[in-house]
Design a protein around this motif. Structure first.
Motif, mmCIF file in Angstrom:
data_model
loop_
_atom_site.group_PDB
_atom_site.id
_atom_site.type_symbol
_atom_site.label_atom_id
_atom_site.label_comp_id
_atom_site.label_asym_id
_atom_site.label_seq_id
_atom_site.Cartn_x
_atom_site.Cartn_y
_atom_site.Cartn_z
ATOM 1 N N VAL A 122 -5.744 5.612 3.384
ATOM 2 C CA VAL A 122 -6.566 4.728 2.545
ATOM 3 C C VAL A 122 -6.628 3.329 3.160
ATOM 4 O O VAL A 122 -7.709 2.724 3.249
ATOM 5 N N GLU A 123 -5.495 2.820 3.604
ATOM 6 C CA GLU A 123 -5.473 1.485 4.214
ATOM 7 C C GLU A 123 -6.311 1.439 5.486
ATOM 8 O O GLU A 123 -7.077 0.490 5.703
ATOM 9 N N ALA A 124 -6.185 2.450 6.334
ATOM 10 C CA ALA A 124 -6.937 2.474 7.600
ATOM 11 C C ALA A 124 -8.432 2.599 7.349
ATOM 12 O O ALA A 124 -9.238 1.904 7.980
ATOM 13 N N ALA A 125 -8.815 3.478 6.430
ATOM 14 C CA ALA A 125 -10.238 3.647 6.130
ATOM 15 C C ALA A 125 -10.816 2.373 5.522
ATOM 16 O O ALA A 125 -11.919 1.940 5.885
ATOM 17 N N THR A 126 -10.078 1.762 4.618
ATOM 18 C CA THR A 126 -10.541 0.529 3.981
ATOM 19 C C THR A 126 -10.683 -0.581 5.019
ATOM 20 O O THR A 126 -11.696 -1.296 5.047
#
Length: 162
Positions: A14-18
């Protein structure tokens, strides 16, 4: 709800995609939506997850994400070509920039000598193409095969988004 390692992987995805401004889509068969479930367990996942397709039946694979019934008939639902087609189909039928697919035999039945219980095929796709990974987890029990598959799928997404 999920083991700590799966929660940590989902958080990282989630952090990487965001951070990259990229949405994720999942196309899941034997995991029945568990990858999407792990991602949505993370606060803020609405910035990262576009949608999840639970394509448990062959008809769902064809209708929801455009996997050719002829491909399924020729190769079987649990195969590299179908995993690849599921990943590319999830991209084509979503607003995601990266997708992951899972198709396998979680057991306890349904396996054969050629395709034993615990065989799972994964696809991960983005604009640069699609990659395939095969795992033979063995007959660990249905829950263990499904959770192991979630770990692999989240790892593939993490690596693709890195």
């Amino acid at each position: 709800m999920f083991p700590d390692d799966i929660q940590a992987l989902a958080q990282t995805v989630v952090e990487a995609a965001t951070r990259r401004g990229v949405m994720v889509a999942t196309a899941e068969s034997c995991t029945g939506g568990l990858v999407a479930g792990a991602l949505t367990a993370v606060a803020g996942s609405s910035a990262a997850l576009d949608r999840g397709f639970v394509t448990y039946s062959n008809a769902a694979k064809a209708q929801m994400i455009g996997v050719s019934p002829e491909l399924i008939e020729a190769c079987g639902a649990v195969s590299e070509p179908v995993a690849r087609a599921m990943a590319t189909g999830a991209l084509a039928h979503s607003d995601a920039g990266v997708s992951v697919s899972i198709t396998g035999i979680a057991g306890p039945g349904g396996g054969s000598d050629e395709k034993p219980v615990g065989l799972v095929h994964f696809g991960v796709a983005d604009g640069s193409g699609v990659d395939h990974v095969e795992h033979r987890f063995g007959d660990l029990g249905r829950e263990a095969v499904r959770l192991a598959s979630v770990r692999v799928a989240l790892t593939l997404l993490r690596n693709r988004l890195a």
